[in-house]
Enzyme design. Structure first.
Site, PDB file in Angstrom:
ATOM      1  N   GLN A 164       0.846  -1.197   0.000  1.00 43.32           N
ATOM      2  CA  GLN A 164       0.000   0.000   0.000  1.00 43.32           C
ATOM      3  C   GLN A 164       0.881   1.247   0.000  1.00 43.32           C
ATOM      4  O   GLN A 164       1.815   1.353   0.794  1.00 43.32           O
ATOM      5  CB  GLN A 164      -0.921   0.015   1.223  1.00 43.32           C
ATOM      6  N   ASP A 165       0.595   2.181  -0.923  1.00 41.70           N
ATOM      7  CA  ASP A 165       1.302   3.470  -0.986  1.00 41.70           C
ATOM      8  C   ASP A 165       2.781   3.327  -1.334  1.00 41.70           C
ATOM      9  O   ASP A 165       3.635   3.989  -0.744  1.00 41.70           O
ATOM     10  CB  ASP A 165       1.163   4.239   0.341  1.00 41.70           C
TER      11      ASP A 165
ATOM     12  N   ARG B 278      -8.796   5.377  -7.789  1.00 35.88           N
ATOM     13  CA  ARG B 278      -9.933   5.951  -7.087  1.00 35.88           C
ATOM     14  C   ARG B 278      -9.554   7.367  -6.652  1.00 35.88           C
ATOM     15  O   ARG B 278      -8.367   7.680  -6.456  1.00 35.88           O
ATOM     16  CB  ARG B 278     -10.343   5.100  -5.889  1.00 35.88           C
TER      17      ARG B 278
END
Length: 570
Positions: free
Chosen positions: A379-380, A469
């Protein structure tokens, strides 16, 4: 945790901060001298009206310029300078308030967030001061030529403000900082609006507009020369990269874990960066795994760092949000100083999907470029935070929002690998953070290949994977001339929460290929668009979108649409 007494203290600071805003000149919008009309309206007041017309916070704009409006000898340039100057003053007020909060806070995670705010708001002040200097040094009729640079800096200022607020989780502290930043946020937005509409403003003010007649249009510029280099690639940097590729470059510093170089750590090599250095500062990092948390500071400009390959020279770390580290500080490697170039290096964060936000590479550096590099995480992974960035022949892997930030970034000819996330998670390649509609930021993925990793193959149709998103209201992401594998959901994009940003975002696709590129079942959001016109798509190439035709000659990369894939090296 923050104790009850500390919360009470912070609340008192909040009250005093609000009171300070109310009694300040900016808080007295109703006392603005912009009340004359008809034949009594002064020339300066008319100029104020014209300059403030395109802003979203018009009352604040007029109020902020009221002192200059009363000066009959003030020029439109004086108004522009004042618009930036009052923004600096309000940003300094917010910075001082954050310092006060730090002293009043004893919770580790909350203090870390406020420490981040201090650093981020200092960056914001620096960019505003650079903007003020540019406005002061530029003749008004030539201001249109400087607009791209000013918009780049002001967009970064907005990003710093948002990053500060995003990192604060305590509701009292968050409310306090939001109120303290309110005037600075409105004024920055106004300044960006003024610069964005400067052409029309100068026309309305009957000020002749000078343009750079020597500049060449994007469409007129050839792609590469016979040697495969972009035509704008400077001779000095062409020679530098050619020497590096042929092992003949002479670095300023050599890093080797085995002691065969001048330094054993990358941090030590950066610490040796000389004051007032001019030109490129070249650091060669020999093969090895460097477990260091590195920051190329804002004073370390034009650093060129290269390794022995993205799988051999690796900077690694495992800081993560789950263990109480702010996302901003989890990065294994942070590039801040402008003009940073990396070649043939790997950056990773090994916290795994259970670490949640865990950044491998954070890039704040303006006019930065990465060639033949890897960014591996979950994530990230890649925090493309601010300014203009370019990536070519890279590999970027992750799960949730793994390419995110509020920069203007072009990722070209690269392999984007979607990994297996935690149970009950959905994969999203991008999450852009544009919070003001006039910011010049956005993520462009051009001529790339988006694929699932091998571990994802058995379950790839059970784990929904999307192109992105919207992290913020005006998120902007363009995917063009790329190959999308079949694991991408037919809808293509997913919401952040409910209907948030679906009408205000800008998501676009152009000329993509592969089974995941079919557009017949894409989302029907107002903000989503399928680009069919090549000329429109050209706006998002590196030459135009990040003004690469002006600065990429110092790094090297072709940027037009329709380029043949010259291979991905990893």
């Amino acid at each position: 945790m923050i104790g009850k007494a500390v919360i009470v203290g912070v609340s008192l600071i909040l009250v005093s901060g609000v009171l300070m805003a109310v009694v300040s000149g900016l808080g007295k919008e109703n006392s603005s001298n912009f009340s004359n009309s008809g034949s009594d309206t002064s020339t300066t007041t008319k100029a104020v009206a014209i300059i403030c017309a395109p802003t979203d916070y018009r009352e604040t704009c007029i109020s902020s310029l009221s002192s200059v409006a009363n000066n009959a000898s003030a020029t439109p340039k004086d108004l522009l300078k004042t618009a930036v100057q009052v923004t600096i003053e309000q940003m300094k007020f917010a910075y001082e308030m954050s310092c006060t909060f730090v002293k009043a806070t004893n919770g580790t995670i909350h203090k870390m967030a406020l420490d981040d705010c201090e650093e981020l708001l200092l960056f914001a002040i620096d960019e505003l001061q650079a903007s003020f200097t540019m406005v002061s040094d530029t003749k008004l009729h030539s201001m249109n030529d400087r607009a791209a640079e000013l918009k780049n800096w002001l967009s970064a200022v907005i990003s710093y403000q948002q990053t500060c607020l995003d990192g604060i989780t305590h509701p009292v502290l968050k409310t306090a900082m939001q109120n303290g930043l309110a005037n600075a946020t409105r004024l920055t937005s106004n300044a960006l609006a003024i610069v964005t509409e400067i052409f029309q403003i100068l026309n309305t003010l009957n000020i002749p507009i000078m343009t750079n007649l020597n500049s060449r249009r994007l469409l007129d510029m050839p792609e590469v020369d016979e040697d495969g280099y972009p035509t704008w690639f400077s001779g000095a940097d062409r020679k530098l990269l050619a020497q590096q590729n042929n092992d003949r470059v002479k670095p300023n510093a050599v890093v080797a874990k085995d002691g065969s170089g001048q330094f054993k750590t990358i941090a030590a090599a950066l610490a040796a960066y000389p004051k007032n250095h001019s030109g490129r500062y070249v650091i060669y990092v020999k093969a090895g795994i460097y477990n260091e948390h590195i920051t190329v500071t804002k004073n370390q400009v034009n650093v060129f760092m290269y390794g022995d390959g993205s799988r051999r020279t690796i900077v690694t770390g495992r800081k993560n949000n789950r263990e109480g580290v702010s996302t901003y500080q989890t990065a294994s490697f942070s590039a801040v100083g402008s003009g940073f170039i990396a070649n043939s290096m790997g950056f990773q964060n090994t916290a795994g999907p259970e670490g949640h936000q865990a950044v491998a590479l954070r890039v704040q550096s303006d006019m930065s470029a990465f060639f033949n590099c890897r960014m591996d995480g979950y994530q990230d992974t890649l925090y493309a935070q601010t300014h203009r960035q370019f990536y070519r022949n890279c590999v970027i892997s992750g799960t949730v929002d793994f390419i995110f930030g509020d920069s203007a970034a072009v990722i070209q000819n690269s392999l984007i690998v979607v990994r297996k996330p935690m149970d009950n998670q959905q994969n999203t390649v991008t999450a852009h953070g544009r919070s003001d509609k006039r910011e010049t930021t956005g993520l462009v993925i051009h001529n790339c290949h988006i694929v699932p990793e091998q571990k994802l193959f058995p379950v790839r149709f059970k784990i929904p994977s999307y192109l992105g998103r919207p992290w913020k209201k005006y998120a902007r992401t363009i995917i063009m001339e790329s190959t999308l594998d079949d694991f991408i959901q037919p809808a293509g994009w997913m919401p952040w929460a409910g209907n948030f940003a679906l009408n205000t975002l800008f998501y676009a696709e152009y000329g993509n290929r592969g089974p995941g590129a079919r557009i017949n079942r894409r989302v029907r959001w107002k903000g989503f668009k399928v680009i069919t016109n090549r000329r429109e798509a050209l706006k998002y190439t590196a030459g135009s979108f990040i003004q690469g035709n002006l600065w990429l000659r110092y790094t090297g990369a072709p940027y037009h649409l329709g380029l043949k894939n010259q291979g991905m090296r990893n």
